[in-house]
Motif scaffolding. Structure first.
Motif, PDB file in Angstrom:
ATOM      1  N   ARG A   1       0.955  -1.193  -0.232  1.00  8.99           N
ATOM      2  CA  ARG A   1      -0.070  -0.040  -0.093  1.00  8.99           C
ATOM      3  C   ARG A   1       0.688   1.347   0.172  1.00  8.99           C
ATOM      4  NH1 ARG A   1      -3.423   1.116   5.242  1.00  8.99           N
ATOM      5  NH2 ARG A   1      -1.353   1.825   6.092  1.00  8.99           N
TER       6      ARG A   1
ATOM      7  N   VAL B   1      -4.008   6.896  -3.126  1.00 10.31           N
ATOM      8  CA  VAL B   1      -3.550   5.620  -2.377  1.00 10.31           C
ATOM      9  C   VAL B   1      -3.538   4.370  -3.401  1.00 10.31           C
ATOM     10  CG1 VAL B   1      -4.225   3.857  -0.821  1.00 10.31           C
ATOM     11  CG2 VAL B   1      -4.591   6.270  -0.194  1.00 10.31           C
TER      12      VAL B   1
ATOM     13  N   SER C   1      -3.304   0.439  -3.726  1.00 11.13           N
ATOM     14  CA  SER C   1      -3.265  -0.751  -2.957  1.00 11.13           C
ATOM     15  C   SER C   1      -3.261  -2.022  -3.775  1.00 11.13           C
ATOM     16  CB  SER C   1      -4.466  -0.940  -2.128  1.00 11.13           C
ATOM     17  OG  SER C   1      -4.566   0.227  -1.274  1.00 11.13           O
TER      18      SER C   1
ATOM     19  N   ASP D   1      -8.882  -5.613  -0.048  1.00 11.09           N
ATOM     20  CA  ASP D   1      -7.516  -5.480   0.024  1.00 11.09           C
ATOM     21  C   ASP D   1      -6.731  -4.838  -1.344  1.00 11.09           C
ATOM     22  OD1 ASP D   1      -7.092  -7.415   2.399  1.00 11.09           O
ATOM     23  OD2 ASP D   1      -8.426  -8.603   0.947  1.00 11.09           O
TER      24      ASP D   1
ATOM     25  N   ASN E   1      -5.557  -2.880   3.920  1.00 13.51           N
ATOM     26  CA  ASN E   1      -4.822  -2.738   2.743  1.00 13.51           C
ATOM     27  C   ASN E   1      -5.342  -1.668   1.985  1.00 13.51           C
ATOM     28  OD1 ASN E   1      -2.013  -2.962   1.593  1.00 13.51           O
ATOM     29  ND2 ASN E   1      -3.051  -3.664  -0.177  1.00 13.51           N
ATOM     30  N   THR E   2      -6.792  -1.212   1.956  1.00 12.35           N
ATOM     31  CA  THR E   2      -7.533  -0.215   1.312  1.00 12.35           C
ATOM     32  C   THR E   2      -8.089   0.529   2.528  1.00 12.35           C
ATOM     33  OG1 THR E   2      -9.662  -1.641   1.254  1.00 12.35           O
ATOM     34  CG2 THR E   2      -7.626  -1.688  -0.580  1.00 12.35           C
TER      35      THR E   2
END
Length: 478
Positions: free
Chosen positions: A90, A109, A111, A126, A175-176
């Motif tokens: 990430r 972001v 990921s 994720d 992860n998100t």
């Protein structure tokens, strides 16, 4: 029609931003804008005491990259592999500029997951490659506006962290992130009292096709009026000494749209919480009770029947923090979340957009406990000797609130497999190699299967008595 309404919302947000700049850009109010809440925040993003601070010019730039390897074995979840290895990365970059009361900002972001095979439990919770969950303006007036006191307004795309985080949070471990598009207003009408009102469209993470997820396909998230989330959150400090009282109401309304089926949730959620933060030499507590009602379907299938919902959740915890070099804390806790009954009634609690890790253990490829259909007491130990090292470990027994509903996505509708899900031991070790910049962390979990996971006909890996999980991650922050 939906796309037109979404476009109208975007234009309205842009107009609000321009109006705010024109009206307040030259104001002499010396208030600082709210800090950014990037995914790169290391603890509870959005909290002022842990979020990074801007420099004298009003510019805030943060970035981080986290690489994580995890492995799990003995997983009983039907439809998925019993064991799995995954490598997740990430990356986040957040920028905010606001030397006065007005600020604008955004966050990118990225990921991704690698080494993902067939039968993976990895989903778009994720993986969300190259996404912009934040693009916002903020206005903060600390000197007050008439009877409402302090005012902070945020509009556009942003992250939400409310209350305990069990219903609305940016999960730092996952992860998100959960992104929302809309408007948030924070008021300070009296000393020790804060009120948050919001009206948002949750961002739908894309892609949602498993093949595209495995390939880390880039597809921008979307928001529509087919899913609307709004509510109010009130916080009162200095209650019963050093305690804090929180009362909240949340409303979620969703329905199917072209290319996307939902559980058609139309939920009302009432939340009450009384808590006291841990402090050396004192007791702390956290008691939260939530009641949920409305209508929802038991699945996202188009043929699913919508039913009346009546569900509840309770979290109760108490602990004591000792002084000394180790700074240990020992606490007892209990989590209860209702489940569906045998007669087809809908009692399964819905955690909405809440965080899992702090209370229930790691998510990702493990994700054993969810805030649904559990009755789970336990004990926790924590220590923080110095600024570099942290340790956490807890043990809990897990029973099903209803033997007829799912646990670890396993269901025995006859109830013949009983209610004992098992015993979980989980923990976390953290070491700051370079304080605030380089962090090494490892999470582990062991679920010793109880009768339910051994006997339920749906469960797989019934010959393995334990689900074993371990992961290690390295995070660099700037």
């Amino acid at each position: 029609m939906t796309s037109l309404r979404t476009a109208a919302v975007s234009r309205a947000m842009a107009a609000c931003c321009l109006i705010s700049i024109a009206t307040f850009g030259g104001a002499s109010v010396a208030a600082q804008s709210l800090p950014a809440s990037p995914a790169s925040s290391t603890e509870k993003p959005g909290k002022e005491e842990t979020a990074p601070k801007k420099d004298e010019t009003g510019l805030l730039v943060t970035a981080s990259i986290r690489a994580r390897y995890e492995t799990v074995d003995g997983r009983p979840r039907p439809g998925f592999a019993t064991s799995e290895d995954a490598f997740l990365v990430r990356t986040g970059v957040a920028v905010e500029y606001g030397p006065g009361p007005l600020a604008i900002g955004g966050e990118l972001v990225d990921s991704r997951a690698y080494d993902i095979g067939g039968g993976s439990q990895i989903t778009n919770s994720d993986v969300n490659a190259l996404e912009l969950p934040q693009a916002y303006f903020k206005l903060r007036l600390d000197h007050g506006v008439g009877p409402v006191g302090k005012v902070a307004i945020e509009g556009g795309r942003f992250l939400l962290n409310l209350g305990s985080g069990r219903l609305v949070a940016t999960d730092e471990y996952r992860n998100t992130v959960n992104g929302f598009t809309g408007l948030r207003v924070d008021l300070g009408p009296a000393r020790n009292t804060d009120v948050t009102l919001f009206y948002v469209l949750p961002q739908e993470r894309l892609p949602d096709d498993q093949a595209d997820i495995r390939r880390n396909v880039v597809r921008f998230d979307r928001e529509t009026f087919d899913e609307v989330f709004f509510g109010v959150d009130l916080r009162r400090a200095k209650v019963l000494g050093q305690g804090q009282l929180e009362l909240a109401y949340y409303r979620l309304a969703e329905h199917d749209s072209p290319g996307r089926t939902t559980a058609d949730r139309r939920l009302h959620t009432l939340d009450g919480r009384l808590s006291r933060e841990p402090k050396a030499g004192t007791y702390d507590y956290d008691v939260e009770t939530i009641y949920q009602f409305g209508r929802a379907s038991d699945s996202t299938m188009a043929t699913a029947v919508t039913k009346d919902v009546s569900a509840g959740f309770v979290h109760a915890a108490a602990g004591y923090s000792f002084g000394g070099p180790l700074k240990p804390r020992i606490g007892l806790f209990y989590d209860y979340a209702s489940g569906n009954g045998r007669d087809g009634t809908y009692h399964r609690f819905d955690t909405l957009y809440g965080s899992r890790r702090d209370d229930l253990g790691p998510s990702g490829t493990y994700a054993a406990l969810a805030r649904e259909n559990i009755s789970a007491p336990g004990i926790r130990f924590e220590a923080k000797p110095g600024k570099r090292f942290e340790a956490l470990a807890d043990y809990r027994g897990v029973w099903l609130a209803s033997r007829y509903d799912r646990f670890y996505n396993v269901i025995d509708k006859t109830g013949a497999s009983g209610r004992f899900g098992g015993q979980q031991v989980e923990g976390r070790l953290r070491y700051w190699v370079i304080p605030d910049h380089l962090r090494l962390e490892s999470n582990f979990a062991l679920l010793f299967k109880g009768r339910f996971l051994k006997d339920a006909p749906q469960a797989i890996a019934r010959d393995q008595g334990t689900v074993k999980f371990i992961e290690t991650n390295l995070q660099v922050s700037f």
